[in-house]
Design a protein around this motif. Structure first.
Motif, mmCIF file in Angstrom:
data_model
loop_
_atom_site.group_PDB
_atom_site.id
_atom_site.type_symbol
_atom_site.label_atom_id
_atom_site.label_comp_id
_atom_site.label_asym_id
_atom_site.label_seq_id
_atom_site.Cartn_x
_atom_site.Cartn_y
_atom_site.Cartn_z
ATOM 1 N N UNK A 16 -11.398 -6.247 -31.445
ATOM 2 C CA UNK A 16 -10.409 -5.684 -30.515
ATOM 3 C C UNK A 16 -9.762 -6.793 -29.684
ATOM 4 N N UNK A 17 -10.578 -7.680 -29.142
ATOM 5 C CA UNK A 17 -10.053 -8.770 -28.311
ATOM 6 C C UNK A 17 -9.257 -9.753 -29.155
ATOM 7 N N UNK A 18 -9.758 -10.057 -30.337
ATOM 8 C CA UNK A 18 -9.058 -10.980 -31.227
ATOM 9 C C UNK A 18 -7.653 -10.464 -31.517
ATOM 10 N N UNK A 19 -7.541 -9.180 -31.828
ATOM 11 C CA UNK A 19 -6.225 -8.587 -32.097
ATOM 12 C C UNK A 19 -5.313 -8.721 -30.883
ATOM 13 N N UNK A 20 -5.852 -8.448 -29.708
ATOM 14 C CA UNK A 20 -5.044 -8.539 -28.484
ATOM 15 C C UNK A 20 -4.574 -9.970 -28.243
ATOM 16 N N UNK A 21 -5.462 -10.942 -28.464
ATOM 17 C CA UNK A 21 -5.101 -12.348 -28.270
ATOM 18 C C UNK A 21 -4.006 -12.776 -29.248
ATOM 19 N N UNK A 22 -3.999 -12.193 -30.429
ATOM 20 C CA UNK A 22 -2.998 -12.531 -31.443
ATOM 21 C C UNK A 22 -1.716 -11.724 -31.284
ATOM 22 N N UNK A 23 -1.714 -10.771 -30.363
ATOM 23 C CA UNK A 23 -0.535 -9.934 -30.184
ATOM 24 C C UNK A 23 -0.375 -8.911 -31.285
ATOM 25 N N UNK A 24 -1.477 -8.477 -31.863
ATOM 26 C CA UNK A 24 -1.463 -7.474 -32.940
ATOM 27 C C UNK A 24 -1.795 -6.112 -32.348
ATOM 28 N N UNK A 25 -0.902 -5.175 -32.494
ATOM 29 C CA UNK A 25 -1.137 -3.822 -31.984
ATOM 30 C C UNK A 25 -2.160 -3.122 -32.867
ATOM 31 N N UNK A 26 -3.189 -2.583 -32.253
ATOM 32 C CA UNK A 26 -4.234 -1.916 -33.017
ATOM 33 C C UNK A 26 -4.731 -0.692 -32.265
ATOM 34 N N UNK A 27 -4.910 0.388 -32.991
ATOM 35 C CA UNK A 27 -5.501 1.608 -32.455
ATOM 36 C C UNK A 27 -6.997 1.571 -32.763
ATOM 37 N N UNK A 28 -7.809 1.982 -31.803
ATOM 38 C CA UNK A 28 -9.255 2.026 -32.016
ATOM 39 C C UNK A 28 -9.686 3.466 -32.216
ATOM 40 N N UNK A 29 -10.340 3.728 -33.335
ATOM 41 C CA UNK A 29 -10.851 5.069 -33.622
ATOM 42 C C UNK A 29 -12.369 5.017 -33.703
ATOM 43 N N UNK A 30 -13.048 5.977 -33.055
ATOM 44 C CA UNK A 30 -14.514 5.977 -33.048
ATOM 45 C C UNK A 30 -15.097 6.072 -34.448
ATOM 46 N N UNK A 31 -16.124 5.277 -34.690
ATOM 47 C CA UNK A 31 -16.827 5.308 -35.977
ATOM 48 C C UNK A 31 -18.202 4.693 -35.772
ATOM 49 N N UNK A 32 -19.078 4.994 -36.692
ATOM 50 C CA UNK A 32 -20.454 4.537 -36.597
ATOM 51 C C UNK A 32 -21.358 5.661 -36.127
ATOM 52 N N UNK A 33 -22.644 5.436 -36.162
ATOM 53 C CA UNK A 33 -23.609 6.476 -35.794
ATOM 54 C C UNK A 33 -23.372 7.752 -36.596
#
Length: 215
Positions: A16-33
């Motif tokens: 998530x942070x890497x994408x933000x630092x690169x200026x890449x727009x990304x949506x986060x969707x819950x997954x796992x568990x």
């Protein structure tokens, strides 16, 4: 672009942070568990988080995902180009992903996650990791952090992000990183957490972490 995963995961946070630092727009969707959308199930056949969905391109594993992201937008790479800096960055990512995470997860999982997922915590293992394992890692960081405060090239890179992410989780359940004993490491972690990309990620994950801490 969609990042599938649980925000408090060090590996998901790293992406998530890497994408933000690169200026890449990304949506986060819950997954796992045991949960996740179709893109997660197809992109991560073994349930590993995070997973990435970029159109019809599906990928899992944080290292694979950030390598893809860094190549998408060249210029001021988070993974340095100069050979020695690049190699040392990869070492620090390995250090964070395997060595720090292996020790830190004993603290975060047993003091925070175990009760949330209705498992019996091993508090003795958490106490031992806090007393014996983490100090050795803090000693190492204290010895290698340059005067600039950043691990590589006097700037924030993947090296800082990858090492800090599991320590951030430790800090949710431990005050073992004592500024008087490890001043340089404490200042470095504070600087990482103060970066807008990291601060935004921590703010977004706090409710999930608070829910686990309150259990």
């Amino acid at each position: 672009m969609i990042i599938h995963g649980a925000r408090p995961s060090p590996f998901v946070r790293k992406v998530i942070v890497f994408a933000a630092e690169k200026g890449i727009a990304a949506e986060v969707q819950p997954a796992g568990f045991g949960r996740g959308g179709e893109g997660f199930l197809k992109g991560s056949p073994f349930g590993k988080i995070p997973a990435l969905e970029d159109g019809d391109f599906l990928l899992c594993d944080s290292t694979a995902i950030i390598t893809y992201m860094d190549a998408l937008k060249p210029g001021e790479e988070m993974i340095p180009v100069e050979p020695k800096a690049r190699a040392r960055t990869i070492w620090y990512e390995e250090f964070g992903d395997t060595i720090v995470q292996a020790a830190g997860s004993k603290i975060f999982f047993n003091r925070v996650v175990a009760r949330f997922v209705k498992m019996t915590p091993d508090l003795a293992a958490a106490d031992k990791a806090e007393a014996e394992e983490m100090p050795k890692l803090y000693d190492y960081l204290e010895s290698v952090l340059p005067e600039s405060g950043w691990l590589i090239e006097d700037r924030f890179t993947l090296a800082d992000l990858a090492v800090a992410c599991p320590i951030i989780n430790v800090a949710y359940a431990s005050d073992g990183l004592e500024p008087a004993r490890w001043p340089r490491t404490s200042a470095w972690l504070a600087a990482v957490k103060a970066r807008p990309s990291v601060a935004a990620a921590l703010e977004a994950e706090w409710q999930a972490v608070k829910g686990m801490l309150d259990k």
